[in-house]
Scaffold this active site. Structure first.
Site, mmCIF file in Angstrom:
data_model
loop_
_atom_site.group_PDB
_atom_site.id
_atom_site.type_symbol
_atom_site.label_atom_id
_atom_site.label_comp_id
_atom_site.label_asym_id
_atom_site.label_seq_id
_atom_site.Cartn_x
_atom_site.Cartn_y
_atom_site.Cartn_z
ATOM 1 N N GLY A 129 12.185 -30.841 -9.907
ATOM 2 C CA GLY A 129 12.259 -29.435 -9.542
ATOM 3 C C GLY A 129 12.795 -29.234 -8.138
ATOM 4 N N LEU A 155 10.862 -31.177 -17.505
ATOM 5 C CA LEU A 155 12.167 -30.499 -17.443
ATOM 6 C C LEU A 155 12.133 -29.079 -17.997
ATOM 7 C CD1 LEU A 155 14.549 -33.440 -18.480
ATOM 8 C CD2 LEU A 155 13.751 -32.798 -16.194
ATOM 9 N N SER A 215 -0.721 -22.808 -2.757
ATOM 10 C CA SER A 215 0.096 -21.638 -2.428
ATOM 11 C C SER A 215 -0.652 -20.670 -1.535
ATOM 12 C CB SER A 215 0.500 -20.914 -3.723
ATOM 13 O OG SER A 215 1.103 -19.675 -3.450
ATOM 14 N N THR A 257 -0.493 -17.678 -1.926
ATOM 15 C CA THR A 257 -0.917 -16.541 -2.757
ATOM 16 C C THR A 257 -2.425 -16.525 -2.968
ATOM 17 O OG1 THR A 257 -0.483 -17.803 -4.776
ATOM 18 C CG2 THR A 257 1.269 -16.356 -3.985
ATOM 19 N N TYR A 268 -0.998 -16.441 -11.136
ATOM 20 C CA TYR A 268 -0.439 -17.626 -10.483
ATOM 21 C C TYR A 268 -1.351 -18.077 -9.341
ATOM 22 C CZ TYR A 268 2.396 -20.295 -7.196
ATOM 23 O OH TYR A 268 2.837 -21.250 -6.320
ATOM 24 N N LYS A 321 -3.922 -21.543 -8.885
ATOM 25 C CA LYS A 321 -3.958 -22.445 -7.733
ATOM 26 C C LYS A 321 -5.352 -22.504 -7.119
ATOM 27 C CE LYS A 321 0.452 -23.606 -7.527
ATOM 28 N NZ LYS A 321 0.915 -25.004 -7.686
ATOM 29 N N TYR A 344 1.668 -23.527 0.471
ATOM 30 C CA TYR A 344 3.037 -23.153 0.805
ATOM 31 C C TYR A 344 3.135 -21.663 1.078
ATOM 32 C CZ TYR A 344 4.295 -27.330 -2.051
ATOM 33 O OH TYR A 344 4.409 -28.574 -2.604
ATOM 34 N N LEU A 380 13.578 -14.990 -4.191
ATOM 35 C CA LEU A 380 14.616 -14.209 -3.530
ATOM 36 C C LEU A 380 15.909 -14.985 -3.306
ATOM 37 C CD1 LEU A 380 15.589 -11.681 -1.968
ATOM 38 C CD2 LEU A 380 14.510 -12.681 0.071
#
Length: 340
Positions: free
Chosen positions: A10, A33, A124, A126, A148, A152, A176, A199
């Protein structure tokens, strides 16, 4: 170290693979994948000078992962295999719990059965939800607002419980912020299947003419220009953060969490203008309704990573934009486009 890298084909995983191999670590990739490309393995080899071992498969397949761990004498795992679209997670939460949470559970069962002592987990920012204060530090309340982020957060909780039960296990959760950019060679970068959810890949596809216009979700946020503000970090800085975390675990056990960001926020419109300047191409955009699950502003307090990991982001916004455009330009001119 002999590192099992899940999701290694990825966007983030391929850059982590390059950094690890360049530092002398042996890398074994497991990737299904589902949102990456088989061709990336060869691109990693072109950069690193050697071919990583690759297995196509589901990280939640306990028998497969145990076999890989035994066969390659794995002593560390970096876990990046997971779905990551905030918007999609709001619409399809079960997909995210099944893949992210259940997949991680299978990986952890395999690690425990084979006594693997180190894990770096791709978490994350988030998990913090809509920030109560800025910059966001690791002690910030965790108030997730989408599936999401909740997936996490569930995994972080699992890792805390497991590390408490196994004193010899070392775990680092890397939270992240917003990775962008590409490797300087232009050989690897962000190339998602289908419509981009982030983005920067959408910006570069509009600039290259692959897409007509960029949708900017929300122009009425309480920010200087009304668009969302995020902490954008160069993917190579992020990848180097994983190497720093692995080095940290060579002498530390227990559970730890670190933000990976720059400590500064840029708005969507600022990102568009910076990209236009670096690429020399105009990016047509239109303001649309806010996207469910998004927040107005988020950027990191990065002091803990500086102290604990001896790491900090060093690459500027200009390099994030120019490297992303270099990668897209190679694709647009037939430079070994990723393939299945």
């Amino acid at each position: 170290m002999k590192v099992l890298l899940t999701g290694g084909c990825g966007y983030i995983g391929s850059h982590v693979a390059v950094v690890l191999m360049s530092a002398g670590h042996e890398v074994v990739i497991v990737d299904d994948l589902s949102n990456s490309h088989r061709d990336v393995v060869g691109r990693i080899a072109d950069i690193a000078g050697q071919l990583p071992v690759f297995y196509q498969g589901d990280v939640g397949d306990v028998a497969l992962v145990r076999d890989v761990i035994r066969r390659h004498q794995i002593d560390s795992v970096i876990h990046l295999a997971g779905f990551k679209s905030v918007g999609e997670s709001v619409q399809l939460p079960l997909k995210y719990y099944q893949n992210n949470v259940c997949g991680t559970l299978g990986l952890l069962q395999a690690m425990e059965a084979e006594s693997v002592p180190r894990l770096v987990f791709s978490s994350s920012a988030t998990i913090y939800g809509d920030p109560q204060y800025l910059p966001v530090d690791e002690a910030h309340p965790q108030r997730v607002i989408n599936a999401y982020g909740r997936s996490k957060l569930h995994i972080e909780g699992m890792l805390q419980d497991i590390s408490a039960s196994r004193p010899s296990l070392g775990v680092v959760c890397l939270r992240y912020f917003n990775p962008v950019g590409a490797h300087g060679s232009g050989l690897i970068g962000e190339y998602p299947r289908g419509t981009p959810n982030n983005l920067m890949p959408y910006v570069v596809q509009v600039a290259s003419g692959e897409r007509e216009v960029l949708n900017v979700f929300g122009g009425d946020y309480p920010t200087p220009d009304g668009t969302g503000v995020r902490d954008y970090i160069h993917v190579m800085d992020l990848a180097e953060g994983h190497l720093a975390a692995l080095n940290f675990l060579s002498s530390n056990s227990g559970w730890h969490a670190f933000n990976l960001g720059t400590g500064r926020g840029f708005s969507v419109l600022e990102m568009i203008r910076a990209f236009e300047k670096e690429s020399g191409h105009t990016v047509p955009y239109r303001i649309t309704a806010r996207r469910e699950g998004d927040v107005a502003c988020s950027y990191a307090d990065v002091q803990a990573a500086a102290r604990g990991l001896n790491w900090k982001a060093t690459r500027a916004l200009e390099d994030m934009c120019s490297s992303a455009w270099r990668f897209q330009s190679r694709l647009s001119t037939g430079g070994r486009s990723p393939a299945d």
